[in-house]
Write a protein that holds these residues in place. Structure first.
Motif, PDB file in Angstrom:
ATOM      1  N   VAL A 137       1.669  26.847  -0.091  1.00  0.00           N
ATOM      2  CA  VAL A 137       0.731  27.633  -0.893  1.00  0.00           C
ATOM      3  C   VAL A 137      -0.237  28.401  -0.003  1.00  0.00           C
ATOM      4  CG1 VAL A 137      -1.072  27.524  -2.658  1.00  0.00           C
ATOM      5  CG2 VAL A 137       0.918  26.021  -2.816  1.00  0.00           C
ATOM      6  N   ASP A 138      -0.052  29.715   0.041  1.00  0.00           N
ATOM      7  CA  ASP A 138      -0.999  30.583   0.751  1.00  0.00           C
ATOM      8  C   ASP A 138      -1.719  31.451  -0.275  1.00  0.00           C
ATOM      9  OD1 ASP A 138       0.899  32.434  -0.052  1.00  0.00           O
ATOM     10  OD2 ASP A 138       1.197  33.315   1.939  1.00  0.00           O
ATOM     11  N   GLY A 139      -2.480  32.431   0.200  1.00  0.00           N
ATOM     12  CA  GLY A 139      -3.229  33.298  -0.708  1.00  0.00           C
ATOM     13  C   GLY A 139      -2.341  34.072  -1.654  1.00  0.00           C
ATOM     14  N   ASN A 140      -1.160  34.481  -1.186  1.00  0.00           N
ATOM     15  CA  ASN A 140      -0.231  35.203  -2.049  1.00  0.00           C
ATOM     16  C   ASN A 140       0.241  34.331  -3.210  1.00  0.00           C
ATOM     17  OD1 ASN A 140      -0.032  37.767  -0.703  1.00  0.00           O
ATOM     18  ND2 ASN A 140       1.126  36.765   0.908  1.00  0.00           N
ATOM     19  N   VAL A 141       0.577  33.091  -2.899  1.00  0.00           N
ATOM     20  CA  VAL A 141       1.068  32.178  -3.933  1.00  0.00           C
ATOM     21  C   VAL A 141      -0.046  31.839  -4.928  1.00  0.00           C
ATOM     22  CG1 VAL A 141       2.026  29.875  -4.356  1.00  0.00           C
ATOM     23  CG2 VAL A 141       2.849  31.243  -2.426  1.00  0.00           C
ATOM     24  N   LEU A 142      -1.250  31.637  -4.426  1.00  0.00           N
ATOM     25  CA  LEU A 142      -2.382  31.354  -5.318  1.00  0.00           C
ATOM     26  C   LEU A 142      -2.602  32.505  -6.294  1.00  0.00           C
ATOM     27  CD1 LEU A 142      -4.887  29.818  -2.741  1.00  0.00           C
ATOM     28  CD2 LEU A 142      -3.855  28.613  -4.681  1.00  0.00           C
ATOM     29  N   ARG A 143      -2.492  33.726  -5.807  1.00  0.00           N
ATOM     30  CA  ARG A 143      -2.680  34.897  -6.672  1.00  0.00           C
ATOM     31  C   ARG A 143      -1.571  35.000  -7.715  1.00  0.00           C
ATOM     32  NH1 ARG A 143      -3.267  37.960  -2.963  1.00  0.00           N
ATOM     33  NH2 ARG A 143      -1.212  38.896  -2.707  1.00  0.00           N
ATOM     34  N   VAL A 144      -0.325  34.818  -7.286  1.00  0.00           N
ATOM     35  CA  VAL A 144       0.805  34.881  -8.217  1.00  0.00           C
ATOM     36  C   VAL A 144       0.666  33.829  -9.304  1.00  0.00           C
ATOM     37  CG1 VAL A 144       3.289  34.473  -8.446  1.00  0.00           C
ATOM     38  CG2 VAL A 144       2.429  35.907  -6.577  1.00  0.00           C
ATOM     39  N   MET A 145       0.348  32.610  -8.913  1.00  0.00           N
ATOM     40  CA  MET A 145       0.255  31.516  -9.882  1.00  0.00           C
ATOM     41  C   MET A 145      -0.936  31.679 -10.829  1.00  0.00           C
ATOM     42  SD  MET A 145       2.723  29.468  -9.802  1.00  0.00           S
ATOM     43  CE  MET A 145       4.200  30.019  -8.964  1.00  0.00           C
ATOM     44  N   ALA A 146      -2.046  32.191 -10.317  1.00  0.00           N
ATOM     45  CA  ALA A 146      -3.212  32.420 -11.177  1.00  0.00           C
ATOM     46  C   ALA A 146      -2.892  33.447 -12.256  1.00  0.00           C
ATOM     47  CB  ALA A 146      -4.400  32.875 -10.337  1.00  0.00           C
ATOM     48  N   ARG A 147      -2.195  34.509 -11.871  1.00  0.00           N
ATOM     49  CA  ARG A 147      -1.835  35.545 -12.842  1.00  0.00           C
ATOM     50  C   ARG A 147      -0.742  35.062 -13.791  1.00  0.00           C
ATOM     51  NH1 ARG A 147      -1.912  40.660  -8.532  1.00  0.00           N
ATOM     52  NH2 ARG A 147      -4.169  41.034  -8.686  1.00  0.00           N
ATOM     53  N   LEU A 148       0.195  34.342 -13.257  1.00  0.00           N
ATOM     54  CA  LEU A 148       1.302  33.834 -14.078  1.00  0.00           C
ATOM     55  C   LEU A 148       0.790  32.941 -15.207  1.00  0.00           C
ATOM     56  CD1 LEU A 148       4.515  33.828 -13.860  1.00  0.00           C
ATOM     57  CD2 LEU A 148       4.230  31.565 -12.847  1.00  0.00           C
ATOM     58  N   ASN A 149      -0.185  32.091 -14.884  1.00  0.00           N
ATOM     59  CA  ASN A 149      -0.666  31.073 -15.833  1.00  0.00           C
ATOM     60  C   ASN A 149      -2.056  31.364 -16.379  1.00  0.00           C
ATOM     61  OD1 ASN A 149       1.654  29.397 -15.476  1.00  0.00           O
ATOM     62  ND2 ASN A 149       0.817  28.708 -13.512  1.00  0.00           N
ATOM     63  N   VAL A 150      -2.573  32.591 -16.167  1.00  0.00           N
ATOM     64  CA  VAL A 150      -3.962  32.936 -16.524  1.00  0.00           C
ATOM     65  C   VAL A 150      -4.897  31.771 -16.200  1.00  0.00           C
ATOM     66  CG1 VAL A 150      -3.509  34.750 -18.213  1.00  0.00           C
ATOM     67  CG2 VAL A 150      -3.488  32.385 -18.961  1.00  0.00           C
ATOM     68  N   ASP A 151      -4.864  31.403 -14.937  1.00  0.00           N
ATOM     69  CA  ASP A 151      -5.602  30.246 -14.442  1.00  0.00           C
ATOM     70  C   ASP A 151      -7.001  30.687 -13.999  1.00  0.00           C
ATOM     71  OD1 ASP A 151      -6.573  28.008 -13.129  1.00  0.00           O
ATOM     72  OD2 ASP A 151      -4.657  27.543 -12.159  1.00  0.00           O
ATOM     73  N   ASP A 152      -8.022  30.173 -14.674  1.00  0.00           N
ATOM     74  CA  ASP A 152      -9.407  30.573 -14.400  1.00  0.00           C
ATOM     75  C   ASP A 152     -10.053  29.812 -13.245  1.00  0.00           C
ATOM     76  OD1 ASP A 152      -9.986  32.629 -16.331  1.00  0.00           O
ATOM     77  OD2 ASP A 152      -9.859  31.093 -17.883  1.00  0.00           O
ATOM     78  N   ARG A 153      -9.363  28.886 -12.649  1.00  0.00           N
ATOM     79  CA  ARG A 153      -9.970  28.070 -11.605  1.00  0.00           C
ATOM     80  C   ARG A 153     -10.197  28.875 -10.328  1.00  0.00           C
ATOM     81  NH1 ARG A 153      -5.910  23.114 -11.441  1.00  0.00           N
ATOM     82  NH2 ARG A 153      -4.501  24.908 -11.519  1.00  0.00           N
ATOM     83  N   ASP A 154     -11.204  28.463  -9.600  1.00  0.00           N
ATOM     84  CA  ASP A 154     -11.604  29.134  -8.365  1.00  0.00           C
ATOM     85  C   ASP A 154     -10.608  28.801  -7.258  1.00  0.00           C
ATOM     86  OD1 ASP A 154     -12.824  30.072  -6.076  1.00  0.00           O
ATOM     87  OD2 ASP A 154     -14.791  29.219  -6.524  1.00  0.00           O
ATOM     88  N   ILE A 155      -9.876  29.823  -6.777  1.00  0.00           N
ATOM     89  CA  ILE A 155      -8.839  29.563  -5.770  1.00  0.00           C
ATOM     90  C   ILE A 155      -9.424  29.294  -4.389  1.00  0.00           C
ATOM     91  CG2 ILE A 155      -7.071  30.906  -6.979  1.00  0.00           C
ATOM     92  CD1 ILE A 155      -7.542  33.091  -4.780  1.00  0.00           C
ATOM     93  N   SER A 156     -10.738  29.468  -4.228  1.00  0.00           N
ATOM     94  CA  SER A 156     -11.347  29.152  -2.934  1.00  0.00           C
ATOM     95  C   SER A 156     -11.628  27.659  -2.797  1.00  0.00           C
ATOM     96  CB  SER A 156     -12.645  29.936  -2.748  1.00  0.00           C
ATOM     97  OG  SER A 156     -13.648  29.498  -3.651  1.00  0.00           O
ATOM     98  N   LYS A 157     -11.437  26.900  -3.875  1.00  0.00           N
ATOM     99  CA  LYS A 157     -11.676  25.455  -3.839  1.00  0.00           C
ATOM    100  C   LYS A 157     -10.392  24.707  -3.494  1.00  0.00           C
ATOM    101  CE  LYS A 157     -15.564  25.356  -7.074  1.00  0.00           C
ATOM    102  NZ  LYS A 157     -16.097  24.796  -8.334  1.00  0.00           N
ATOM    103  N   GLN A 158     -10.507  23.722  -2.619  1.00  0.00           N
ATOM    104  CA  GLN A 158      -9.337  22.953  -2.206  1.00  0.00           C
ATOM    105  C   GLN A 158      -8.717  22.189  -3.364  1.00  0.00           C
ATOM    106  OE1 GLN A 158      -7.509  22.877   0.720  1.00  0.00           O
ATOM    107  NE2 GLN A 158      -8.764  24.715   0.960  1.00  0.00           N
TER     108      GLN A 158
END
Length: 338
Positions: A137-158
Motif C-alpha cells: 500500500v503506497d500513496g497511489n493505492v490509498l487514493r484508488v481505494m479511497a475513491r473506490l469505497n468513498v472512504d472518508d478516513r484520513d490517509i495520513s494516519k497509520q
C-alpha cells in the motif's frame, strides 16, 4: 458491495494490456525487484530508471552490492536523495549475505526483519518476487481505494493505512504481484490526484465516488505541515595548494555524504575558527545565495569564499571533489567556486 472477483479480473486485464515497460518489470530477480522498490519510495519513475540501470550494471548481484564500499554506493546514489534508503539496503543485503547465503528470503517474516524493510517494501517484494498474497500500500493505492469505497478516513494516519492493507488483502487474487503492481499503476497513470482519467478507467463500474460524482473529494488527508525554513552560511575554504576543506557528515539524513562547513547565520567567525581549528581570512560579502528544498525543510544558504594557511586533514584537492559523494545542496554551493 464490491464484486471482488470481477474487480480483480478487470484490473488485471487492463494491466496486462497497458502496463508501462519498466526495466524492473523485465526481471524475476528478487534482489533487483527489491532494489527498484527501495529506489521508487518517494521518487518518480522517470527519475529512478537511470539510477536503476546504473546500479544493476555496476552491482548486478546482491553480493556485488553487499561487498561494495559505502562511500562508492553513496556516490552512485548521489542526487536520488533520502540517503537512508541506500544505507539501510546496504546493511540489509550484508545480512542476507551472511545469514541467508546471499539468497533473498522468500518468506515474509525473515524478509520483514531486515533493515529498512517496512510493510510496503515487504509486501511489494514478497508479492512480486514470490507471489505471496500480501498488499503493498503506497500513496497511489490509498487514493484508488479511497475513491473506490468513498472512504472518508484520513490517509495520513497509520491506522487508515493498516486498514486499507487488510482490505486489499481480502480482494487480492492468486496473481498477487501483478495485482499489487496493477493497483499502483492505476493510481500512477489513471486515478491521478488532480486530473483522474475516469472515462478510461478499467474499474470505473466498481467506483463509488465515480457513481456519486465525488472523485475529487477523495482521498481525505490532513494538510501537510509547512516546511521548516532554515538559514545557513556555507563556507568554501581554500588553502594555497588548490585544496578545499570538506568532511564527512556523521549524522542525520545525509550521513556518509561529504559537505562543506555549514553554520547557522548568526554563528560568529570566531566560533567557526575554533570549531574547525583554522585561522580564516576576513569574512566579506557572500559570493552567492542558494536555496534547497527537502521534504520537510527548506535551506537558504549564503555561500562564502574564505582562505587559510592552516593545515588540516580535511583538505582535499579541488579537482577531486566530484569523486566524493556530495548532496545536491552541497553541489549547488560548490558550483560557485568555478
Amino acid at each position: 458491495m464490491l464484486n471482488k472477483n470481477e474487480f480483480a479480473l478487470n484490473l488485471l486485464e487492463w494491466y496486462h494490456n497497458n502496463k508501462r515497460d519498466l526495466p524492473w518489470r523485465r526481471t524475476n530477480d528478487p534482489y533487483k525487484i527489491w532494489l527498484s522498490e527501495v529506489m521508487l519510495q518517494q521518487t518518480q519513475v522517470q527519475t529512478v530508471i537511470p539510477y536503476y540501470n546504473k546500479f544493476t550494471t555496476k552491482y548486478p548481484t546482491l553480493d556485488d552490492l553487499a561487498n561494495a564500499e559505502e562511500q562508492d554506493i553513496l556516490k552512485d546514489w548521489e542526487g536520488l536523495g533520502y540517503y537512508n534508503r541506500i544505507r539501510n539496503l546496504h546493511l540489509a543485503v550484508k545480512e542476507v549475505q551472511s545469514s541467508y547465503d546471499s539468497i533473498v528470503p522468500n518468506e515474509p517474516e525473515p524478509f520483514l526483519a531486515l533493515k529498512g524493510v517496512g510493510p510496503y517494501i515487504g509486501g511489494a517484494v514478497q508479492s512480486i518476487a514470490f507471489n505471496h498474497r500480501i498488499a503493498a500500500v503506497d500513496g497511489n493505492v490509498l487514493r484508488v481505494m479511497a475513491r473506490l469505497n468513498v472512504d472518508d478516513r484520513d490517509i495520513s494516519k497509520q491506522s487508515t493505512v493498516r486498514s486499507v492493507k487488510l482490505f486489499v488483502e481480502t480482494i487480492i487474487p492468486l496473481e498477487s504481484g501483478d495485482f499489487n503492481q496493477a493497483l499502483m499503476e492505476l493510481g500512477a497513470t489513471v486515478c491521478t490526484p488532480r486530473i483522474p482519467k475516469c472515462v478510461t478507467c478499467p474499474v470505473q463500474s466498481h467506483c463509488e465516488s465515480f457513481k456519486s460524482n465525488s472523485v475529487l473529494l477523495y482521498p481525505k488527508s490532513t494538510k501537510s505541515k509547512k516546511k521548516t525554513e532554515l538559514y545557513f552560511n556555507v563556507f568554501l575554504i581554500l588553502n594555497n595548494k588548490d585544496e578545499i576543506y570538506m568532511f564527512k557528515n556523521d549524522k542525520n539524513l545525509l550521513k556518509g555524504m561529504y559537505k562543506f562547513p555549514k553554520y547557522d547565520i548568526d554563528t560568529s567567525i570566531d566560533t567557526i575558527e575554533e570549531a574547525l581549528n583554522l585561522k580564516l581570512s576576513q569574512l566579506k560579502e557572500p559570493i552567492a545565495e542558494e536555496k534547497h528544498v527537502f521534504t520537510h525543510q527548506v535551506w537558504y544558504m549564503n555561500v562564502y569564499l574564505l582562505y587559510t594557511n592552516s593545515e588540516s586533514q580535511h583538505f582535499v584537492k579541488i579537482s577531486e571533489v566530484n569523486e566524493y559523494p556530495i548532496s545536491v545542496a552541497m553541489q549547488k554551493v560548490f558550483k560557485h567556486l568555478h
